[in-house]
Design an enzyme around this catalytic site. Structure first.
Site, PDB file in Angstrom:
ATOM      1  CG  PHE A 126      -1.828  -1.058   1.454  1.00  0.00           C
ATOM      2  CD1 PHE A 126      -3.097  -1.016   0.923  1.00  0.00           C
ATOM      3  CD2 PHE A 126      -1.461  -2.169   2.209  1.00  0.00           C
ATOM      4  CE1 PHE A 126      -4.001  -2.055   1.120  1.00  0.00           C
ATOM      5  CE2 PHE A 126      -2.341  -3.218   2.418  1.00  0.00           C
ATOM      6  CZ  PHE A 126      -3.621  -3.165   1.874  1.00  0.00           C
ATOM      7  CG  ASP A 127       1.018   5.948  -1.496  1.00  0.00           C
ATOM      8  OD1 ASP A 127       2.036   6.176  -0.821  1.00  0.00           O
ATOM      9  OD2 ASP A 127       0.337   6.849  -2.020  1.00  0.00           O
ATOM     10  CB  ALA A 128       1.211   6.372   3.447  1.00  0.00           C
ATOM     11  CG  PHE A 243      -3.964  -1.251  -3.403  1.00  0.00           C
ATOM     12  CD1 PHE A 243      -5.070  -1.319  -4.226  1.00  0.00           C
ATOM     13  CD2 PHE A 243      -3.581  -2.383  -2.707  1.00  0.00           C
ATOM     14  CE1 PHE A 243      -5.793  -2.500  -4.358  1.00  0.00           C
ATOM     15  CE2 PHE A 243      -4.291  -3.575  -2.824  1.00  0.00           C
ATOM     16  CZ  PHE A 243      -5.402  -3.626  -3.662  1.00  0.00           C
TER      17      PHE A 243
END
Length: 275
Positions: A126-128, A243
């Site tokens: 995941f991106d943040a 993502f």
């Protein structure tokens, strides 16, 4: 004699779905009769689609997938009724509709040459900001620039960000991880999660970690890249899906053979749609 039905070719989500089945199989071994685990639903909103061929293709590939036939204008209600934690599609219009309707969603992209991924462990990256978190910090950066952004993060380092569009999906992964951990599966847990962010390891990264704690959410590995290219790190991680909310990071992932999923949320996408 009926002609042999040719199997459908695997799409970009195929390794991901196969990994979900692997997790389910291992979960059932540890918890016989358990109803926990992933339920994979293939949403069909095209009335001309041959559902019989879909079912045959699913069986030929050895997957466990429920086919859900719905009218295009009712598919969001159907997703909500089923308690969907994640909707993936190659159709960006459907994804935006789902996300606007409150369903975690992303547009999946297939690289020209896909990296081989684990068949024993589900790996999700995941991106943040604007993915697990809200786009609050990104809005400051986009509107005011780097220095105001750094000042904003320093002043708010102990104030967690709000939840982003995929926080609920990440929490579902974490809950299932806990079931394996309860049986002693820690280092060899069949689910592993990653946070790959452009934030730095200084107070901007500390705010990210504080935010995860406020969600009661643990991520197995966190990479603070300070704005560097995400592609090489993702290539080393080899997630089944990554993502992110911004096209440059999605493209970098694809260039390094990683299946990526664009989350059309936040100011970066608002500005992209205006151009």
């Amino acid at each position: 004699m009926a002609p042999e039905t040719r199997a459908l070719e695997p799409g970009p989500a195929f390794p991901f779905v196969r990994a979900l089945k692997t997790v389910n199989d291992q979960l059932i071994k540890l918890y016989p009769g358990s109803q926990e685990g992933f339920t994979v639903i293939l949403v069909v909103s095209d009335p001309t689609q041959d559902n019989g061929r879909l079912q045959t293709g699913i069986q030929q590939h050895g997957l466990t997938v429920e086919v859900f036939q719905t009218e295009p204008q009712r598919f969001i209600k159907g997703l909500k009724d089923k308690g969907t934690h994640l909707f993936l599609s190659e159709d960006p219009v459907m994804v935006r509709e789902a996300l606007t309707g409150g369903v975690p969603a992303a547009t999946i992209h297939k690289p020209e040459q896909m990296l081989e991924t684990s068949e024993k462990q589900l790996r999700v990256a995941f991106d943040a900001d604007a993915v697990l978190f809200s786009d609050e910090s990104e809005r400051v950066y986009k509107k005011e620039g780097l220095q105001p952004y750094l000042k904003h993060e320093r002043e708010n380092v102990d104030r967690p960000l709000e939840q982003g569009p995929l926080e609920r999906f990440a929490k579902a992964l974490y809950r299932l991880q806990g079931m394996f951990h309860d049986k002693g599966y820690h280092r060899n847990c069949p689910i592993r999660t990653f946070l790959v962010t452009s934030r730095t390891a200084s107070y901007t990264g500390v705010r990210a970690l504080n935010t995860l704690r406020s969600f009661d959410l643990e991520i197995d590995e966190v990479f603070f890249l300070s704005g560097s290219n995400k592609g090489p790190v993702l290539q080393a991680i080899r997630p089944h899906v990554f993502f992110d909310d911004q096209d440059p990071h999605i493209n970098s992932a694809k260039e390094h053979g990683v299946v990526s999923a664009h989350v059309p949320y936040g100011i970066a996408n608002e500005q992209a749609n205006q151009n």
